[in-house]
Design an enzyme around this catalytic site. Structure first.
Site, PDB file in Angstrom:
ATOM      1  N   SER A 130       0.830  -1.209   0.000  1.00 34.56           N
ATOM      2  CA  SER A 130       0.000   0.000   0.000  1.00 34.56           C
ATOM      3  C   SER A 130       0.856   1.247   0.000  1.00 34.56           C
ATOM      4  O   SER A 130       1.935   1.270   0.575  1.00 34.56           O
ATOM      5  CB  SER A 130      -0.913   0.029   1.226  1.00 34.56           C
ATOM      6  OG  SER A 130      -1.653   1.241   1.212  1.00 34.56           O
ATOM      7  N   LYS A 185      -4.520  -6.702   3.371  1.00 31.95           N
ATOM      8  CA  LYS A 185      -4.501  -5.570   2.435  1.00 31.95           C
ATOM      9  C   LYS A 185      -5.924  -5.234   1.969  1.00 31.95           C
ATOM     10  O   LYS A 185      -6.289  -4.067   1.837  1.00 31.95           O
ATOM     11  CB  LYS A 185      -3.606  -5.903   1.228  1.00 31.95           C
ATOM     12  CG  LYS A 185      -3.682  -4.894   0.085  1.00 31.95           C
ATOM     13  CD  LYS A 185      -3.071  -3.575   0.475  1.00 31.95           C
ATOM     14  CE  LYS A 185      -3.102  -2.411  -0.457  1.00 31.95           C
ATOM     15  NZ  LYS A 185      -3.498  -2.411  -1.783  1.00 31.95           N
ATOM     16  N   HIS A 188      -7.542  -3.385   4.718  1.00 30.19           N
ATOM     17  CA  HIS A 188      -6.927  -2.048   4.726  1.00 30.19           C
ATOM     18  C   HIS A 188      -7.660  -1.160   3.718  1.00 30.19           C
ATOM     19  O   HIS A 188      -8.030  -0.020   4.019  1.00 30.19           O
ATOM     20  CB  HIS A 188      -5.434  -2.154   4.368  1.00 30.19           C
ATOM     21  CG  HIS A 188      -4.808  -0.851   3.964  1.00 30.19           C
ATOM     22  ND1 HIS A 188      -5.002  -0.288   2.716  1.00 30.19           N
ATOM     23  CD2 HIS A 188      -4.014   0.013   4.637  1.00 30.19           C
ATOM     24  CE1 HIS A 188      -4.354   0.858   2.649  1.00 30.19           C
ATOM     25  NE2 HIS A 188      -3.741   1.063   3.804  1.00 30.19           N
ATOM     26  N   ASN A 189      -7.857  -1.677   2.518  1.00 31.14           N
ATOM     27  CA  ASN A 189      -8.523  -0.869   1.494  1.00 31.14           C
ATOM     28  C   ASN A 189      -9.975  -0.591   1.859  1.00 31.14           C
ATOM     29  O   ASN A 189     -10.485   0.500   1.589  1.00 31.14           O
ATOM     30  CB  ASN A 189      -8.437  -1.566   0.136  1.00 31.14           C
ATOM     31  CG  ASN A 189      -7.054  -1.447  -0.487  1.00 31.14           C
ATOM     32  OD1 ASN A 189      -6.074  -1.244   0.221  1.00 31.14           O
ATOM     33  ND2 ASN A 189      -6.960  -1.589  -1.780  1.00 31.14           N
ATOM     34  N   GLU A 192      -9.937   2.123   4.208  1.00 31.85           N
ATOM     35  CA  GLU A 192      -9.624   3.345   3.448  1.00 31.85           C
ATOM     36  C   GLU A 192     -10.903   3.926   2.815  1.00 31.85           C
ATOM     37  O   GLU A 192     -11.145   5.135   2.866  1.00 31.85           O
ATOM     38  CB  GLU A 192      -8.586   2.973   2.384  1.00 31.85           C
ATOM     39  CG  GLU A 192      -8.220   4.050   1.399  1.00 31.85           C
ATOM     40  CD  GLU A 192      -7.301   3.476   0.298  1.00 31.85           C
ATOM     41  OE1 GLU A 192      -6.334   2.762   0.615  1.00 31.85           O
ATOM     42  OE2 GLU A 192      -7.579   3.751  -0.888  1.00 31.85           O
TER      43      GLU A 192
HETATM   44  P1  NBP Z   1      -1.312  -2.427 -13.900  1.00 30.98           P
HETATM   45  O1  NBP Z   1      -2.261  -3.018 -12.947  1.00 30.98           O
HETATM   46  O2  NBP Z   1      -1.786  -1.347 -14.807  1.00 30.98           O
HETATM   47  O3  NBP Z   1      -0.707  -3.611 -14.827  1.00 30.98           O
HETATM   48  C1  NBP Z   1       0.186  -3.340 -15.866  1.00 30.98           C
HETATM   49  C2  NBP Z   1       1.263  -4.389 -15.907  1.00 30.98           C
HETATM   50  O4  NBP Z   1       0.714  -5.700 -16.084  1.00 30.98           O
HETATM   51  C3  NBP Z   1       2.189  -4.162 -17.093  1.00 30.98           C
HETATM   52  O5  NBP Z   1       3.507  -4.468 -16.717  1.00 30.98           O
HETATM   53  C4  NBP Z   1       1.648  -5.172 -18.101  1.00 30.98           C
HETATM   54  O6  NBP Z   1       2.600  -5.555 -19.066  1.00 30.98           O
HETATM   55  C5  NBP Z   1       1.350  -6.310 -17.201  1.00 30.98           C
HETATM   56  N1  NBP Z   1       0.503  -7.354 -17.794  1.00 30.98           N
HETATM   57  C6  NBP Z   1      -0.802  -7.335 -18.140  1.00 30.98           C
HETATM   58 BR1  NBP Z   1      -1.877  -5.873 -18.044  1.00 30.98          BR
HETATM   59  N2  NBP Z   1      -1.240  -8.487 -18.646  1.00 30.98           N
HETATM   60  C7  NBP Z   1      -0.180  -9.294 -18.610  1.00 30.98           C
HETATM   61  C8  NBP Z   1       0.011 -10.631 -19.006  1.00 30.98           C
HETATM   62  N3  NBP Z   1      -0.995 -11.376 -19.477  1.00 30.98           N
HETATM   63  N4  NBP Z   1       1.247 -11.161 -18.885  1.00 30.98           N
HETATM   64  C9  NBP Z   1       2.252 -10.428 -18.394  1.00 30.98           C
HETATM   65  N5  NBP Z   1       2.144  -9.147 -17.995  1.00 30.98           N
HETATM   66  C10 NBP Z   1       0.934  -8.583 -18.103  1.00 30.98           C
HETATM   67  O7  NBP Z   1       0.014  -1.917 -13.163  1.00 30.98           O
HETATM   68  P2  NBP Z   1       0.182  -1.127 -11.779  1.00 30.98           P
HETATM   69  O8  NBP Z   1      -0.800  -0.015 -11.636  1.00 30.98           O
HETATM   70  O9  NBP Z   1       1.637  -0.844 -11.707  1.00 30.98           O
HETATM   71  O10 NBP Z   1      -0.181  -2.207 -10.673  1.00 30.98           O
HETATM   72  C11 NBP Z   1       0.509  -3.432 -10.562  1.00 30.98           C
HETATM   73  C12 NBP Z   1      -0.161  -4.260  -9.477  1.00 30.98           C
HETATM   74  O11 NBP Z   1      -0.040  -3.561  -8.232  1.00 30.98           O
HETATM   75  C13 NBP Z   1      -1.650  -4.468  -9.700  1.00 30.98           C
HETATM   76  O12 NBP Z   1      -2.021  -5.743  -9.274  1.00 30.98           O
HETATM   77  C14 NBP Z   1      -2.292  -3.427  -8.823  1.00 30.98           C
HETATM   78  O13 NBP Z   1      -3.582  -3.811  -8.394  1.00 30.98           O
HETATM   79  C15 NBP Z   1      -1.318  -3.407  -7.644  1.00 30.98           C
HETATM   80  N6  NBP Z   1      -1.315  -2.161  -6.879  1.00 30.98           N
HETATM   81  C16 NBP Z   1      -1.431  -0.972  -7.484  1.00 30.98           C
HETATM   82  C17 NBP Z   1      -1.414   0.193  -6.725  1.00 30.98           C
HETATM   83  C18 NBP Z   1      -1.518   1.526  -7.390  1.00 30.98           C
HETATM   84  O14 NBP Z   1      -1.605   2.521  -6.654  1.00 30.98           O
HETATM   85  N7  NBP Z   1      -1.487   1.606  -8.723  1.00 30.98           N
HETATM   86  C19 NBP Z   1      -1.251   0.121  -5.349  1.00 30.98           C
HETATM   87  C20 NBP Z   1      -1.075  -1.131  -4.763  1.00 30.98           C
HETATM   88  C21 NBP Z   1      -1.111  -2.272  -5.541  1.00 30.98           C
HETATM   89  P3  NBP Z   1       2.724  -4.708 -20.433  1.00 30.98           P
HETATM   90  O15 NBP Z   1       3.613  -3.553 -20.112  1.00 30.98           O
HETATM   91  O16 NBP Z   1       3.353  -5.676 -21.369  1.00 30.98           O
HETATM   92  O17 NBP Z   1       1.347  -4.301 -20.840  1.00 30.98           O
END
Ligand code: NBP
Length: 479
Positions: A130, A185, A188-189, A192
């Site tokens: 988080s 987690k 937590h959300n 939130e």
């Molecule tokens: P995203 O949730 O937007 O995912 C994008 C990533 O997933 C890219 O690297 C993409 O690769 C990859 N991907 C996908 Br889409 N499909 C795929 C597949 N079939 N095989 C391999 N790679 C694949 O990214 P994020 O916002 O950085 O979040 C990452 C994780 O962290 C998520 O689970 C999210 O829920 C969690 N999270 C996010 C936050 C936040 O604030 N954003 C906070 C806490 C946790 P590509 O580049 O090739 O498309």
């Protein structure tokens, strides 16, 4: 260089990229991989100078870059992409290796993945992260699950990259086996969501009932942030409320459509609470309030319904009302944390996780979205009494609610009279009053159930289950 990286990150969108940089900035050699190699190249090009990165393109190269036992962190979109990535990498791993899923996975998926990989000797470590983009880079709050062995190997690294609480302790703890981290987690959300809803209600009451402008309300929140409500969410609320839209010169909050979105973890918290039979009405109201806000057509069709329009108080009364709102907000916040911790405790019992509630509140003190001075108090409550049945059983919280409750009730009276919705404040007070009630109408519910479905009831004066012959002579029989 082969076998040199202490950790590998695959999935280099905002979260993965920043976590990888965080590991590197803390002195670890980090292997990088992403489905689309351009992201990997971009990271190295822009931030390669920040530490030791090993850029890889294929799954084989990525796995070979990692020291044994391997620590491979997945930061891809939760759901099917996570399974796809596991299927791609698991065949290349060996017993003792770890797959760490830092995405927002559903804990049931984590339990399934952990079970499947355990047969292969691979530790699957479902890990809640988080703090968003900024936290991932500078120190998130981290909630790992998985085996104790995996934490022994991974824990020190996570402790290094995590946020530090005001007392300097790392905001990471081994939550428990398999899905415990993702469960924590999730809740937590959910909390939130509830925090944000309560803050939203406080804002609307200050605006519609007290008659303050967004800039004035920002000042009120800034003042509150110096007291017991001191928290990241109160701090950013003041920032958002004081922001002025450059295009129109209007308060930013007035040019944003009032339709809140959600990604799903709040909804999961409520769904799972329903399955566990835990009342999380504050979180549920927050999820429903976001849903209601999104029903634009329904709202448009209902706008002319009868009801009062809020008439702002005069200057002389507004200040006192704002103080009451602070009391209502604080009391409602205690209730929503009480409910959230109840859900964690119920999940821990259900799945045998043995989650330490005090440790959970301690790791939320830094890095994460709900970080707040208040969490120190929760930790102290659980430290003093680890078997605390509910946060409301803690003497300090009980006294604070006792002191707040008259104002809390007054605020709800004003909200109701003036037609300002306050579902979070109101659900919290209803929960509090229900808990302290001598008798609940549940006795009548049981009577109705027995009447229409012969569901039986228990008596206050005798052991056993009973049924009344409602269609006959209404005599009672033991069931
Ligand atoms: P995203 O949730 O937007 O995912 C994008 C990533 O997933 C890219 O690297 C993409 O690769 C990859 N991907 C996908 Br889409 N499909 C795929 C597949 N079939 N095989 C391999 N790679 C694949 O990214 P994020 O916002 O950085 O979040 C990452 C994780 O962290 C998520 O689970 C999210 O829920 C969690 N999270 C996010 C936050 C936040 O604030 N954003 C906070 C806490 C946790 P590509 O580049 O090739 O498309």
């Amino acid at each position: 260089m082969s076998n040199s990286a202490q950790i590998g990150v695959t999935g280099l969108a905002v979260m993965g990229r920043n976590l990888a940089r965080n590991f590197a900035r803390n002195g670890y050699t980090v292997a990088l991989h992403n489905r689309t190699a351009a992201r990997t190249h971009a990271l190295v090009e822009e931030f390669g100078h920040e530490g030791d990165f090993v850029s890889t393109e294929t799954a084989k190269e990525f796995v070979e870059a990692l020291e044994r036992p391997r620590r491979l962190m997945i930061m891809v979109k939760a759901g099917e992409p996570t399974d796809a990535v596991i299927q791609e990498f698991a065949p290349l791993l060996e017993p003792g290796d770890m797959i760490i899923d830092g995405g927002n996975a559903h804990f049931e998926d984590t339990r399934r993945r952990e079970r499947d990989l355990r047969d292969q000797g691979i530790h699957f470590v479902g890990t809640g992260v988080s703090g968003g983009e900024e936290g991932a880079l500078n120190g998130p709050s981290i909630m790992p699950g998985g085996s104790k062995e995996s934490y022994a190997s991974l824990g020190p690294m996570l402790e290094k990259i995590s946020a530090k609480a005001p007392d300097g302790s790392p905001c990471v703890t081994h939550c428990g086996p398999d899905g415990a981290g993702h469960f924590v987690k999730m809740v937590h959300n959910g909390i939130e969501y509830a925090d944000m809803q309560l803050i939203g209600e406080a804002y609307q009451l200050l605006r519609d009932v007290a008659g303050y402008s967004p800039a004035q309300i920002a000042d009120i929140f800034r003042t509150w942030n110096t007291g017991r409500l001191d928290s990241y969410l109160i701090e950013i609320t003041a920032e958002v409320l004081s922001h002025v839209d450059a295009a129109t010169g209007k308060p930013f909050v007035d040019v944003v459509q009032d339709r809140a979105e959600q990604k799903g973890t709040g909804r999961w918290t409520v769904q799972i609470a329903l399955d566990l039979g835990v009342p999380v009405s504050g979180i549920a109201e927050a999820v429903f309030a976001r849903s209601l806000s999104g029903h634009a057509d329904l709202r448009a069709a209902s706008r002319e319904l009868a009801g009062p329009k809020a008439k702002p108080l005069g200057d002389s009364e507004a200040g006192a009302f704002a103080d009451r709102v602070e009391q209502a907000l604080y009391a409602s916040k205690i209730v929503s944390y009480t409910q959230g911790f109840h859900e964690i405790s119920a999940g821990s019992d259900q799945y045998d996780w043995d989650i330490d509630l005090g440790a959970v509140s301690a790791i939320w003190r830094g890095g994460c979205i709900i970080r707040a001075a208040f969490l120190d108090r929760i930790r102290a409550a659980y430290d003093a009494r680890p078997d605390l049945p509910s946060l409301l059983s803690d003497e300090t919280f009980a006294q604070e609610i006792a002191a707040a409750q008259d104002d809390w009730r007054e605020v709800l009276v004003a909200a109701t009279r003036q037609g300002v919705p306050a579902p979070g404040f109101s659900a919290a007070l209803a929960y509090y009053d229900a808990l302290r009630a001598d008798r609940l109408p549940a006795a009548l519910t049981q009577g109705q159930r027995d009447f229409f479905g012969a569901h039986t009831y228990r008596r206050v004066d005798r052991e056993g289950s009973f049924h009344t012959l409602w269609g006959g002579d209404r005599s009672e029989v033991e069931a």
